[in-house]
Design an enzyme around this catalytic site. Structure first.
Site, mmCIF file in Angstrom:
data_model
loop_
_atom_site.group_PDB
_atom_site.id
_atom_site.type_symbol
_atom_site.label_atom_id
_atom_site.label_comp_id
_atom_site.label_asym_id
_atom_site.label_seq_id
_atom_site.Cartn_x
_atom_site.Cartn_y
_atom_site.Cartn_z
ATOM 1 N N HIS A 17 38.337 -11.612 15.976
ATOM 2 C CA HIS A 17 38.123 -12.252 17.279
ATOM 3 C C HIS A 17 38.851 -13.594 17.324
ATOM 4 O O HIS A 17 39.535 -13.919 18.298
ATOM 5 C CB HIS A 17 36.626 -12.558 17.508
ATOM 6 C CG HIS A 17 35.760 -11.354 17.697
ATOM 7 N ND1 HIS A 17 34.549 -11.196 17.062
ATOM 8 C CD2 HIS A 17 35.921 -10.247 18.473
ATOM 9 C CE1 HIS A 17 34.001 -10.046 17.429
ATOM 10 N NE2 HIS A 17 34.811 -9.454 18.278
ATOM 11 N N ARG A 91 42.608 -2.989 18.745
ATOM 12 C CA ARG A 91 42.894 -2.591 17.360
ATOM 13 C C ARG A 91 43.455 -1.187 17.277
ATOM 14 O O ARG A 91 44.150 -0.861 16.331
ATOM 15 C CB ARG A 91 41.594 -2.643 16.537
ATOM 16 C CG ARG A 91 41.077 -4.036 16.281
ATOM 17 C CD ARG A 91 39.643 -3.996 15.847
ATOM 18 N NE ARG A 91 38.828 -3.407 16.895
ATOM 19 C CZ ARG A 91 37.505 -3.382 16.916
ATOM 20 N NH1 ARG A 91 36.840 -3.897 15.911
ATOM 21 N NH2 ARG A 91 36.849 -2.852 17.912
ATOM 22 N N SER A 131 32.478 -6.446 14.402
ATOM 23 C CA SER A 131 31.101 -6.958 14.308
ATOM 24 C C SER A 131 30.198 -5.880 13.729
ATOM 25 O O SER A 131 29.274 -6.173 12.965
ATOM 26 C CB SER A 131 30.589 -7.369 15.692
ATOM 27 O OG SER A 131 31.378 -8.397 16.227
HETATM 28 O O1 PNS Z 1 32.891 -7.257 22.156
HETATM 29 P P1 PNS Z 1 32.989 -6.160 23.173
HETATM 30 O O2 PNS Z 1 31.913 -5.136 22.958
HETATM 31 O O3 PNS Z 1 34.376 -5.594 23.255
HETATM 32 O O4 PNS Z 1 32.710 -6.846 24.595
HETATM 33 C C1 PNS Z 1 32.562 -6.105 25.787
HETATM 34 C C2 PNS Z 1 32.253 -7.087 26.926
HETATM 35 C C3 PNS Z 1 31.004 -7.896 26.586
HETATM 36 C C4 PNS Z 1 33.423 -7.991 27.133
HETATM 37 C C5 PNS Z 1 31.983 -6.248 28.225
HETATM 38 O O5 PNS Z 1 30.967 -5.334 28.000
HETATM 39 C C6 PNS Z 1 31.644 -7.168 29.408
HETATM 40 O O6 PNS Z 1 32.502 -7.756 30.002
HETATM 41 N N1 PNS Z 1 30.327 -7.287 29.721
HETATM 42 C C7 PNS Z 1 29.840 -8.176 30.734
HETATM 43 C C8 PNS Z 1 29.225 -7.440 31.896
HETATM 44 C C9 PNS Z 1 30.291 -6.861 32.818
HETATM 45 O O7 PNS Z 1 31.036 -7.569 33.469
HETATM 46 N N2 PNS Z 1 30.381 -5.538 32.821
HETATM 47 C C10 PNS Z 1 31.354 -4.858 33.620
HETATM 48 C C11 PNS Z 1 31.286 -3.397 33.420
HETATM 49 S S1 PNS Z 1 29.681 -2.715 33.871
#
Ligand code: PNS
Length: 165
Positions: A17, A91, A131
Protein backbone atom coordinates in the site's frame (compact mmCIF):
# COMPACT_ATOMS: atom_id res chain seq x y z
CA UNK A 1 -4.15 22.07 -6.58
CA UNK A 2 -4.09 18.43 -7.73
CA UNK A 3 -5.65 16.28 -5.02
CA UNK A 4 -6.01 12.48 -4.96
CA UNK A 5 -7.47 9.87 -2.63
CA UNK A 6 -5.76 6.54 -1.94
CA UNK A 7 -8.65 4.55 -0.45
CA UNK A 8 -8.55 1.05 0.99
CA UNK A 9 -9.56 -1.20 3.83
CA UNK A 10 -6.01 -1.02 5.26
CA UNK A 11 -6.70 -3.80 7.77
CA UNK A 12 -3.76 -3.40 8.32
CA UNK A 13 -1.72 -1.15 5.98
CA UNK A 14 1.09 -3.04 4.18
CA UNK A 15 4.39 -2.20 2.46
CA UNK A 16 2.59 -2.64 -0.88
CA UNK A 17 0.00 0.00 0.00
CA UNK A 18 2.69 2.48 1.05
CA UNK A 19 4.64 2.02 -2.18
CA UNK A 20 1.50 3.06 -4.10
CA UNK A 21 0.95 6.03 -1.75
CA UNK A 22 4.55 7.17 -2.19
CA UNK A 23 4.18 7.03 -5.96
CA UNK A 24 0.82 8.86 -5.83
CA UNK A 25 2.37 11.56 -3.61
CA UNK A 26 4.93 12.28 -6.35
CA UNK A 27 2.19 12.90 -8.90
CA UNK A 28 -0.23 14.95 -6.77
CA UNK A 29 0.06 18.03 -4.56
CA UNK A 30 -1.95 16.37 -1.81
CA UNK A 31 -2.98 12.77 -1.17
CA UNK A 32 -5.67 11.68 1.29
CA UNK A 33 -4.82 8.21 2.55
CA UNK A 34 -8.22 7.06 3.71
CA UNK A 35 -9.36 3.91 5.54
CA UNK A 36 -12.82 3.17 4.17
CA UNK A 37 -14.87 1.45 6.82
CA UNK A 38 -17.71 -0.74 5.63
CA UNK A 39 -19.81 -2.14 8.47
CA UNK A 40 -21.25 -4.82 6.20
CA UNK A 41 -17.75 -6.24 5.66
CA UNK A 42 -17.71 -7.34 9.32
CA UNK A 43 -15.58 -6.16 12.21
CA UNK A 44 -12.20 -7.00 10.64
CA UNK A 45 -8.98 -7.00 12.64
CA UNK A 46 -8.72 -3.28 13.41
CA UNK A 47 -11.24 -0.55 14.19
CA UNK A 48 -11.54 2.50 11.93
CA UNK A 49 -9.58 4.60 14.40
CA UNK A 50 -6.79 2.01 14.70
CA UNK A 51 -6.48 1.81 10.91
CA UNK A 52 -6.29 5.60 10.69
CA UNK A 53 -3.65 5.74 13.45
CA UNK A 54 -1.48 3.16 11.64
CA UNK A 55 -1.88 5.09 8.37
CA UNK A 56 -0.77 8.28 10.15
CA UNK A 57 2.35 6.51 11.46
CA UNK A 58 3.12 5.01 8.05
CA UNK A 59 2.76 8.38 6.28
CA UNK A 60 4.41 10.52 8.97
CA UNK A 61 7.43 11.31 6.76
CA UNK A 62 5.34 12.27 3.72
CA UNK A 63 4.39 15.89 4.10
CA UNK A 64 1.68 15.97 1.41
CA UNK A 65 -0.11 12.83 2.64
CA UNK A 66 -3.00 13.07 5.12
CA UNK A 67 -4.31 9.98 6.96
CA UNK A 68 -8.05 9.77 7.45
CA UNK A 69 -11.02 7.39 7.74
CA UNK A 70 -14.52 7.47 6.25
CA UNK A 71 -17.64 5.39 6.69
CA UNK A 72 -19.58 6.43 3.58
CA UNK A 73 -19.19 6.25 -0.16
CA UNK A 74 -15.84 7.02 -1.76
CA UNK A 75 -17.39 9.56 -4.17
CA UNK A 76 -18.79 11.55 -1.23
CA UNK A 77 -15.38 11.56 0.45
CA UNK A 78 -13.69 12.68 -2.79
CA UNK A 79 -16.16 15.53 -3.09
CA UNK A 80 -15.64 16.55 0.55
CA UNK A 81 -11.84 16.81 0.22
CA UNK A 82 -11.87 18.20 -3.34
CA UNK A 83 -10.11 15.22 -4.92
CA UNK A 84 -10.20 14.76 -8.69
CA UNK A 85 -8.64 11.30 -8.73
CA UNK A 86 -8.58 7.97 -6.95
CA UNK A 87 -5.26 6.12 -7.04
CA UNK A 88 -5.14 2.35 -6.50
CA UNK A 89 -2.51 -0.34 -6.97
CA UNK A 90 -3.10 -3.51 -8.95
CA UNK A 91 -1.20 -6.75 -8.31
CA UNK A 92 -2.86 -9.13 -10.76
CA UNK A 93 -5.81 -9.77 -13.10
CA UNK A 94 -8.15 -10.28 -10.17
CA UNK A 95 -7.35 -6.81 -8.78
CA UNK A 96 -7.69 -5.33 -12.26
CA UNK A 97 -11.16 -6.80 -12.81
CA UNK A 98 -12.34 -5.54 -9.43
CA UNK A 99 -10.81 -2.08 -9.85
CA UNK A 100 -12.35 -1.64 -13.31
CA UNK A 101 -15.73 -2.38 -11.74
CA UNK A 102 -15.13 0.08 -8.91
CA UNK A 103 -13.88 2.76 -11.30
CA UNK A 104 -17.05 2.49 -13.34
CA UNK A 105 -19.22 2.53 -10.22
CA UNK A 106 -17.48 5.63 -8.91
CA UNK A 107 -17.68 7.37 -12.29
CA UNK A 108 -21.41 6.74 -12.56
CA UNK A 109 -22.15 7.52 -8.92
CA UNK A 110 -21.52 11.23 -9.56
CA UNK A 111 -21.19 12.15 -13.22
CA UNK A 112 -20.63 15.83 -12.45
CA UNK A 113 -17.67 15.08 -10.21
CA UNK A 114 -15.81 13.34 -13.06
CA UNK A 115 -13.74 11.40 -10.56
CA UNK A 116 -10.84 9.79 -12.40
CA UNK A 117 -9.38 6.43 -11.36
CA UNK A 118 -5.66 5.91 -11.83
CA UNK A 119 -4.32 2.36 -11.53
CA UNK A 120 -0.65 1.83 -10.73
CA UNK A 121 0.94 -1.56 -11.35
CA UNK A 122 2.33 -3.02 -8.13
CA UNK A 123 6.08 -3.67 -8.14
CA UNK A 124 6.96 -7.35 -8.27
CA UNK A 125 8.39 -7.30 -4.72
CA UNK A 126 5.00 -6.31 -3.33
CA UNK A 127 2.71 -8.48 -5.44
CA UNK A 128 2.50 -11.27 -2.89
CA UNK A 129 1.79 -8.96 0.05
CA UNK A 130 -1.76 -8.28 1.21
CA UNK A 131 -3.62 -7.34 4.38
CA UNK A 132 -5.17 -10.81 4.24
CA UNK A 133 -1.68 -12.36 4.35
CA UNK A 134 -0.77 -10.23 7.39
CA UNK A 135 -4.02 -11.17 9.16
CA UNK A 136 -3.43 -14.87 8.43
CA UNK A 137 0.13 -14.69 9.77
CA UNK A 138 -1.11 -12.97 12.94
CA UNK A 139 -3.86 -15.58 13.39
CA UNK A 140 -1.45 -18.49 12.99
CA UNK A 141 1.36 -17.03 15.08
CA UNK A 142 3.73 -16.55 12.13
CA UNK A 143 5.97 -13.55 11.53
CA UNK A 144 4.26 -10.64 9.80
CA UNK A 145 6.70 -7.81 10.60
CA UNK A 146 8.33 -7.87 7.14
CA UNK A 147 5.06 -7.13 5.35
CA UNK A 148 4.13 -3.83 7.04
CA UNK A 149 5.92 -0.44 7.15
CA UNK A 150 8.61 -0.34 9.87
CA UNK A 151 6.85 2.70 11.39
CA UNK A 152 3.75 0.66 12.28
CA UNK A 153 5.39 -2.53 13.62
CA UNK A 154 5.56 -1.29 17.24
CA UNK A 155 1.96 -0.04 17.30
CA UNK A 156 0.67 -3.25 15.73
CA UNK A 157 2.66 -5.36 18.24
CA UNK A 158 1.09 -3.36 21.08
CA UNK A 159 -2.41 -3.92 19.65
CA UNK A 160 -1.56 -7.63 19.30
CA UNK A 161 -0.63 -7.79 22.99
CA UNK A 162 -3.58 -5.72 24.17
CA UNK A 163 -6.17 -7.59 22.11
CA UNK A 164 -4.60 -11.01 22.68
CA UNK A 165 -4.41 -12.04 18.98
O1 PNS B 1 -8.40 -2.34 0.26
P1 PNS B 1 -9.53 -2.63 -0.69
O2 PNS B 1 -10.35 -3.79 -0.20
O3 PNS B 1 -9.06 -2.76 -2.10
O4 PNS B 1 -10.48 -1.34 -0.65
C1 PNS B 1 -11.74 -1.29 -1.30
C2 PNS B 1 -12.38 0.07 -1.00
C3 PNS B 1 -12.49 0.28 0.50
C4 PNS B 1 -11.55 1.15 -1.62
C5 PNS B 1 -13.82 0.07 -1.63
O5 PNS B 1 -14.55 -1.00 -1.14
C6 PNS B 1 -14.53 1.40 -1.36
O6 PNS B 1 -14.28 2.38 -2.00
N1 PNS B 1 -15.43 1.41 -0.34
C7 PNS B 1 -16.11 2.59 0.10
C8 PNS B 1 -17.60 2.53 -0.15
C9 PNS B 1 -17.93 2.79 -1.61
O7 PNS B 1 -17.74 3.88 -2.13
N2 PNS B 1 -18.39 1.75 -2.29
C10 PNS B 1 -18.72 1.85 -3.68
C11 PNS B 1 -19.17 0.55 -4.21
S1 PNS B 1 -20.64 -0.07 -3.37
Amino acid sequence: MRVAVCPGSFDPVTLGHMDIVRRAARQFDRVYLCAMVNDRKGAGLLTAEERRELLALAAAEMENVIADSWGGLLVDYAKKVGAGAVVKGIRDEKDLGWELEMAEYNRRADLELELETILLPAKETYRGISSTLVRECIASGKEWENYVPAAVVGALQQLQKRKGW
